[in-house]
Design an enzyme around this catalytic site. Structure first.
Site, PDB file in Angstrom:
ATOM      1  N   ASP A 149      -2.570   2.692   7.608  1.00 42.03           N
ATOM      2  CA  ASP A 149      -2.384   1.828   6.526  1.00 42.03           C
ATOM      3  C   ASP A 149      -3.737   1.564   6.232  1.00 42.03           C
ATOM      4  O   ASP A 149      -4.879   1.782   6.963  1.00 42.03           O
ATOM      5  CB  ASP A 149      -1.650   0.619   6.868  1.00 42.03           C
ATOM      6  CG  ASP A 149      -1.146   0.120   5.406  1.00 42.03           C
ATOM      7  OD1 ASP A 149      -1.394   0.533   4.177  1.00 42.03           O
ATOM      8  OD2 ASP A 149       0.117  -0.575   5.185  1.00 42.03           O
TER       9      ASP A 149
HETATM   10  C1  BGC Z   1       0.007  -1.002   1.964  1.00 43.72           C
HETATM   11  C2  BGC Z   1       0.745   0.468   1.990  1.00 43.72           C
HETATM   12  C3  BGC Z   1       0.126   1.242   0.884  1.00 43.72           C
HETATM   13  C4  BGC Z   1      -1.255   1.083   0.969  1.00 43.72           C
HETATM   14  C5  BGC Z   1      -2.089   2.049   0.073  1.00 43.72           C
HETATM   15  C6  BGC Z   1      -1.270  -1.069   1.890  1.00 43.72           C
HETATM   16  O1  BGC Z   1      -1.897  -2.332   1.500  1.00 43.72           O
HETATM   17  O2  BGC Z   1       0.548  -1.680   3.011  1.00 43.72           O
HETATM   18  O3  BGC Z   1       2.154   0.143   1.951  1.00 43.72           O
HETATM   19  O4  BGC Z   1       0.587   2.535   0.874  1.00 43.72           O
HETATM   20  O5  BGC Z   1      -2.029  -0.269   0.798  1.00 43.72           O
HETATM   21  O6  BGC Z   1      -2.038   1.680  -1.117  1.00 43.72           O
END
Ligand code: BGC
Length: 765
Positions: free
Chosen positions: A289
């Site tokens: 993530d």
């Molecule tokens: C979130 C994810 C997301 C990623 C990219 C993160 O802050 O937890 O779910 O896919 O950002 O945008």
């Protein structure tokens, strides 16, 4: 020159391989391996590490960091893909740099958070799950894939399948709720919809199951917090949806922000290698993530070099945004902290994904501006989004059959969400064009037509606390009225309501009150709206609450006082029209809660498939000293999992089993007669639950094991039948073996997890 020659050779090799295949039928995997092997033989270490890097564009930012100088990095082969770039034009520009200006011309992969639709937005996933209609969910993901791929995107960071039993957690909106069985079915439906049967088609996109794992179990519902649980709970109650998505061939997996067993998931080898790869056989690639590798330094796992090596050793292939891999892996290799094989393996997995998406054959496969013009936000997609939204709404209360409304008379449409375009879509709708969202007021006017007079007043702010409002939507504070005082808003609303026959109060959370970094400790309707509701009640008019929410709310007062409540989650682009379709009876609501609604936040975590304990409170009772209960509140939820009313009534007959003693692999048939005994045609989600009465470890009081959405005309009856095999009896035992144990089982069927008909069966091995 050398690199051009190399690229030419590779293309010729690919053509030859394809040509040969026609005669000798070389298996697809073998072709891919040869192609990637050749390519990797020519890659420098730096270029290999570059493939593991996924910087963010500045279009959509969810964490603190973005990468500067992306163009220059792409040229140097230091970028594997890009995150959240929006539009064919921008994607093409970036791809052009990669395939024309980098040495090896390796195409980039473009990922985005396409969570519940693209520009045509569908209801939030928690709402989609409440439809209990997997074909509909698959269709919504299919449309999302068609639109996203028409806009340059070939990879989505979805489905989010985190089981959650704590409605304080804002991200509960993004998943399918509390149940592993429903969650697994929803996970599969999303993956099928995105990937279809061939990833290389230009209208399919690669799925990414997230957040692996247990992110929804963050303590106290506070986002990014620690999760900690026994393996037996993990395997039985939290892991199944991830595994289901993997089995459905999801091409990638994203780690989560939390730790498991004291190790952040991005550095957790047990999770990413032993479980995901070795036990489940996952053969796609793992990415972290947003800056999750860097965050391991905050977790206290070491400096950036240490945590980056930890992540690679654990089984991470791609680093989202943080550039820990890019900046430290070379050094770690020199120092013997990681191996060349590990880098090769991660690089190979990412190249394989690109190969499967068809990007080597045509890097611009997803960059067709004609498709962007013709296939995004079409009339047909909007028609389906409207129909889908109607299937997700849950009728929580309908005293005296107040709903549906007739299309006549005067209706007061009151509330801060009644004419509020920006709050219709729900969290995580990155590609939405807010101007295209349909408000409830617009929907009412369209559906009710000229025979009905509709009067609107805002009535209140979503919250009267401007600071809370700012924290909720830091980029775009939208809900606080800076001109009129709360009192003025309320007075106007009461005046409007007083001259009407019926009041429809459209209230709830703003869309940013759920989603990432939107945890709440108080999950009731904001005070400003509660006060408005009280004032509206005092007018003595019939009152209907249309409730927007991204999580279960505490609605105890509302349930006691408001005659009718329709929960509409966040319905997406067509929310306003879909709500009007249901309120005026064009569609009879059939949604069932994908998650328990508590009476009080003090009951959290509360979920239907709990254990019995050694001191269970008999059903229907409240307090008894020394039993497992509260002094000040009963154990009951306000609305149980699976609950939802209809404009019609459904009557269940007794549950009939075709046999009561079975052995081995025999099949049990459980049937129940269902009658539509009311005056409207409608659909009912008949749910099957099983309880394993005695086990080698304790078993839940019931578990969902099947559901059938059944449509019946008014007055019609049908027999709904479930087929049960030992597969439905299996669970992970203390030794984490997945098997069933002989003995007695209670089979239950009904319209929600509380009101069921049951029968007992004995099943021996
Ligand atoms: C979130 C994810 C997301 C990623 C990219 C993160 O802050 O937890 O779910 O896919 O950002 O945008």
């Amino acid at each position: 020159m050398k690199s051009k020659l190399f690229f030419l050779t590779k293309v010729i090799a690919l053509i030859l391989v394809v040509a040969c295949t026609q005669k000798t039928e070389i298996p697809a995997d073998q072709k891919m391996n040869v192609f990637i092997g050749d390519l990797m033989n020519n890659m420098t270490l730096e270029e290999k590490i570059g493939q593991l890097n996924l910087p963010a564009s500045e279009d959509i930012v969810t964490g603190q960091a973005t990468s500067s100088n992306i163009g220059a990095k792409i040229k140097k082969g230091k970028v594997g893909g890009l995150l959240n770039v929006r539009s064919v034009e921008k994607v093409s520009v970036m791809q052009k740099i990669a395939v024309e200006e980098s040495r090896l011309k390796i195409p980039l992969i473009f990922g985005m958070d396409v969570i519940h639709g693209y520009r045509t937005v569908f209801p939030i996933p928690l709402g989609l799950a409440a439809s209990f209609d997997m074909d509909l969910i698959e269709q919504s993901a299919r449309i999302a894939a068609i639109e996203a791929s028409a806009d340059g995107i070939c990879w989505t960071f979805s489905p989010m399948v985190d089981i959650c039993r704590d409605p304080r957690w804002g991200r509960i909106a993004e998943g399918a709720g509390e149940d592993a069985y429903l969650g697994s079915s929803v996970a599969e439906a999303f993956v099928r919809g995105y990937q279809d049967d061939d990833l290389s088609k230009n209208n399919t996109i690669m799925a990414c199951v997230k957040h692996f794992a247990l992110y929804g179990a963050a303590e106290a519902g506070r986002d990014y917090n620690t999760a900690d649980m026994s393996r037996i709970r993990m395997y039985n109650e939290y892991l199944p949806p991830y595994q289901a998505a993997v089995k459905a061939s999801a091409g990638s997996v994203m780690t989560s922000f939390n730790e498991i067993d004291g190790i952040p998931t991005s550095g957790n080898k047990w999770l990413l290698t032993d479980l995901l790869r070795n036990e489940w056989g996952f053969d796609g690639f793992v990415l972290t993530d947003y800056t999750a590798i860097n965050e391991m330094t905050e977790h206290g796992m070491g400096d950036l070099q240490t945590v980056s090596a930890l992540a690679l050793n654990a089984g991470v292939d791609m680093d989202m945004v943080g550039e820990g891999f890019l900046t430290t892996l070379e050094k770690s290799l020199e120092e013997g902290k990681i191996t060349q094989d590990q880098i090769n393996q991660a690089c190979r997995r990412i190249l394989e994904a690109k190969y499967k998406l068809g990007l080597f054959e045509d890097p611009y496969r997803y960059c067709d501006s004609e498709r962007a013009k013709n296939e995004i936000f079409t009339e047909e997609h909007n028609r389906i989004a409207r129909e889908t939204a109607t299937q997700t709404f849950v009728l929580l209360k309908n005293e005296g059959g107040l709903l549906p409304l007739e299309k006549n008379g005067k209706i007061a449409l009151i509330g801060p969400l009644a004419d509020n375009r920006y709050n219709m879509a729900g969290c995580w709708s990155a590609a939405v064009n807010p101007d295209e969202l349909i408000t409830v007021l617009e929907g009412f006017k369209e559906v009710a037509g000229d025979s009905t007079d509709i009067f609107y007043a805002r009535g209140s702010n979503i919250t009267d606390d401007p600071e809370l409002d700012k924290r909720t939507s830091p980029w775009n504070s939208r809900s606080y009225d800076t001109i009129r005082s709360p009192e003025e808003l309320r007075v106007e609303a009461i005046a409007v309501a007083s001259k009407c026959d019926v009041i429809v109060a459209v209230m709830g959370e703003s869309s940013d009150m759920s989603g990432e970094s939107s945890s709440r400790s108080d999950i009731s309707l904001p005070e400003s709206q509660k006060q408005l509701l009280e004032a509206l009640l005092k007018t003595g008019k019939s009152l209907i609450l249309v409730l927007f929410t991204g999580r279960p709310l505490v609605l105890t007062w509302e349930q006691q006082n408001i005659p009718a409540i329709l929960n509409v989650w966040f319905g997406g682009t067509q929310a306003g029209n879909a709500i009007a379709d249901v309120v005026f009876g064009k569609v009879n609501p059939s949604g069932k809660l994908s998650i328990t609604f508590p009476q009080s936040v003090g009951q959290v975590p509360i979920y239907y498939n709990h254990k019995n304990t050694g001191r269970p409170l008999p059903e229907g009772q409240w307090f008894k000293k020394h039993l497992s209960n509260y002094l000040d509140i009963s154990n009951d939820p306000l609305y149980p999992f699976g609950y939802g009313l209809s404009y019609t009534q459904f009557t269940y007959g007794e549950l009939v089993l075709d046999q009561t003693h079975l052995t081995g692999d025999q099949t049990l048939t459980a049937s129940i007669s269902l009658t539509n005994s009311g005056n409207f045609d409608g659909a009912e989600v008949v749910q099957l639950y099983i309880r394993d009465l005695i086990g080698s470890n304790t078993r839940p009081v019931k578990e969902l094991k099947g559901f059938k959405k059944t449509f019946l005309k008014a007055g019609e009856s049908k027999t709904v039948t479930f087929t049960i095999t030992p597969e439905e009896l299996k669970f992970y035992n203390y030794n984490l073996q997945y098997d069933w144990e002989p003995g007695d089982f209670v089979i239950m069927a009904g319209g929600n997890s509380r009101d069921v008909k049951s029968a007992i069966v004995n099943w021996e091995k």
